[in-house]
Design a protein around this motif. Structure first.
Motif, PDB file in Angstrom:
ATOM      1  N   THR A   1       0.914  -1.275  -0.163  1.00  0.00           N
ATOM      2  CA  THR A   1      -0.024  -0.009   0.102  1.00  0.00           C
ATOM      3  C   THR A   1       0.791   1.286   0.171  1.00  0.00           C
ATOM      4  O   THR A   1       0.369   2.333  -0.087  1.00  0.00           O
ATOM      5  CB  THR A   1      -0.955   0.066   1.285  1.00  0.00           C
TER       6      THR A   1
ATOM      7  N   GLU B   1     -10.487  -3.953   0.712  1.00  0.00           N
ATOM      8  CA  GLU B   1     -10.185  -5.407   0.215  1.00  0.00           C
ATOM      9  C   GLU B   1     -10.023  -6.451   1.058  1.00  0.00           C
ATOM     10  O   GLU B   1     -10.977  -7.434   1.015  1.00  0.00           O
ATOM     11  CB  GLU B   1      -8.933  -5.449  -0.921  1.00  0.00           C
TER      12      GLU B   1
ATOM     13  N   TYR C   1     -13.574  -7.799   2.746  1.00  0.00           N
ATOM     14  CA  TYR C   1     -14.416  -8.764   1.964  1.00  0.00           C
ATOM     15  C   TYR C   1     -14.175 -10.161   2.674  1.00  0.00           C
ATOM     16  O   TYR C   1     -13.177 -10.409   3.183  1.00  0.00           O
ATOM     17  CB  TYR C   1     -14.086  -8.895   0.492  1.00  0.00           C
TER      18      TYR C   1
ATOM     19  N   ASN D   1      -6.112 -13.912   5.269  1.00  0.00           N
ATOM     20  CA  ASN D   1      -7.598 -13.698   4.849  1.00  0.00           C
ATOM     21  C   ASN D   1      -7.899 -12.902   6.254  1.00  0.00           C
ATOM     22  O   ASN D   1      -8.420 -13.779   7.021  1.00  0.00           O
ATOM     23  CB  ASN D   1      -8.136 -15.002   4.807  1.00  0.00           C
TER      24      ASN D   1
END
Length: 397
Positions: free
Chosen positions: A266, A334, A337, A351
């Motif tokens: 990022t 992101e 999700y 995750n």
């Protein structure tokens, strides 16, 4: 000692390069793939001598020092190998309890079968006895050479895949609640046992509930004396809060690269606030690992105090939640999700939403954070016991 550990590290790293499973995360999208991966990986670890480094030296791969265990777990984390979730209860909870409380005959019967892949689960919690384990109601009545058991157990990790169960039952209602508990070893294939998986909201079925209807368990499958179940159960829980957390802490430390990857991905490697948060997290992870090290060293030296294991468990559960929360925040939209889970992936998978939800389980499983704080306050700090009937609102119930 440093040279010897470095030699061990290089040996483990070389072995993993040749034997670590590849692409297992992508493959474990259903329970059968998860089972196949777990069983084959455990068998390979037994063959290589890395499955049970915390066991006594007479067992294959056992007898490793605390420092050696750390090296092994760090290298497993570095190689991103599967956590042995299927055999977790077997190699830690069952084996450690059998080593401490089992007779020679029980150890000779059960321990080799664990190395052969026999799966164990734990039957402690009940619908009305979770954090207050002493309130359990599953009954066992002795009839000659057997106990006849009736009741229900809940939140049994991997129970639907297990062969055996560490079962805590009530054999008496007289005196203190803890005094009436007895510890049995249950064959889940016995008549009268029904096992049902519990479907979780994020798609996994990590737990099961057990229904016991007139199940007969031989008296020879009792650990400790009748009425001594509470003491035996504390040994089981201490293995979870101590030895297993040494491995989990090493994996958490080894998973910091996932946070670093988020920062680089990022473009926030120069962000002072992000660097501050990562630095704080790294320090907390090191502290959690150090506390686990200290606990095990005290246990080996015979200096463990009641409450030490609770301190380890509480520190790890809070640190894990902070780890997953930071990953969720740094990952942005992101990361929020809900992606399909990896069965058997652990709690540091990247995750981030699933990891974050799973992290809350550690603040409850094995005794909630509130229970751990009470134990630490009363047993380690010598503070007054919480009054019976006192509510969280601060008023007598």
């Amino acid at each position: 000692m440093t040279e010897a550990l470095e030699t061990l590290r290089q040996g483990v790293r070389t072995w993993l390069e040749a034997n670590a499973p590849r692409g297992w995360r992508e493959a474990c999208t259903d329970h059968q793939s998860f089972l196949d991966t777990q069983r084959s990986w455990f068998a390979k670890l037994v063959e290589g001598g890395y499955a049970v480094p915390h066991w006594p030296a007479e067992w294959p791969g056992g007898g490793r020092s605390l420092a050696e265990q750390k090296v092994i777990y760090e290298e497993f984390a570095r190689a991103d190998t599967p956590r042995l979730l299927l055999s977790f209860m077997s190699t830690y909870h069952a084996a450690c309890t059998l080593f401490e409380w089992g007779s020679a005959a029980q150890q000779q019967h059960y321990i080799p079968r664990i190395l052969e892949g026999e799966i164990w689960c734990q039957g402690f919690s009940e619908p009305n006895a979770g954090s207050d384990l002493a309130a359990l109601n599953t009954r066992a009545e002795r009839r000659g050479d057997v106990y006849v058991v009736n009741g229900q157990k809940l939140w049994s990790t991997m129970g639907q895949f297990a062969d055996k169960c560490l079962l805590l039952v009530r054999t008496s209602s007289e005196g203190a609640k803890q005094a009436g508990l007895t510890y049995l070893l249950l064959d889940l294939k016995a008549k009268g046992v029904t096992v049902r998986p519990i479907h979780q909201i994020h798609g996994d079925e990590e737990f099961a509930e057990l229904f016991l209807d007139d199940v007969e368990i031989p008296v020879g499958d009792r650990l400790g004396a009748e009425g001594q179940g509470w003491a035996v159960a504390q040994s089981t829980l201490s293995s979870e809060r101590g030895l297993t957390l040494l491995e989990l802490g090493a994996r958490l430390r080894g998973s910091l690269w996932r946070i670093v990857g988020l920062i680089r991905g990022t473009g926030r490697a120069e962000d002072p606030g992000v660097l501050r948060d990562v630095g704080r997290l790294a320090t907390k992870i090191d502290a959690a690992v150090a506390i686990a090290d200290q606990f095990i060293a005290a246990r080996i030296a015979g200096e463990e105090q009641v409450g030490d294991a609770s301190l380890v468990k509480l520190t790890y559960s809070r640190t894990l939640r902070e780890f997953t929360l930071l990953g969720l925040r740094l990952g942005g939209m992101e990361a929020q999700y809900h992606a399909p889970i990896t069965f058997g992936g652990g709690m540091e998978t990247g995750n981030w939403m699933a990891d974050f939800m799973n992290s809350y389980a550690w603040t409850i499983a094995g005794g909630s954070d509130e229970v751990q704080r009470n134990i630490i306050a009363e047993r380690l700090l010598g503070m007054p016991r919480e009054p019976k009937g006192w509510t969280s609102a601060g008023a007598a119930a």
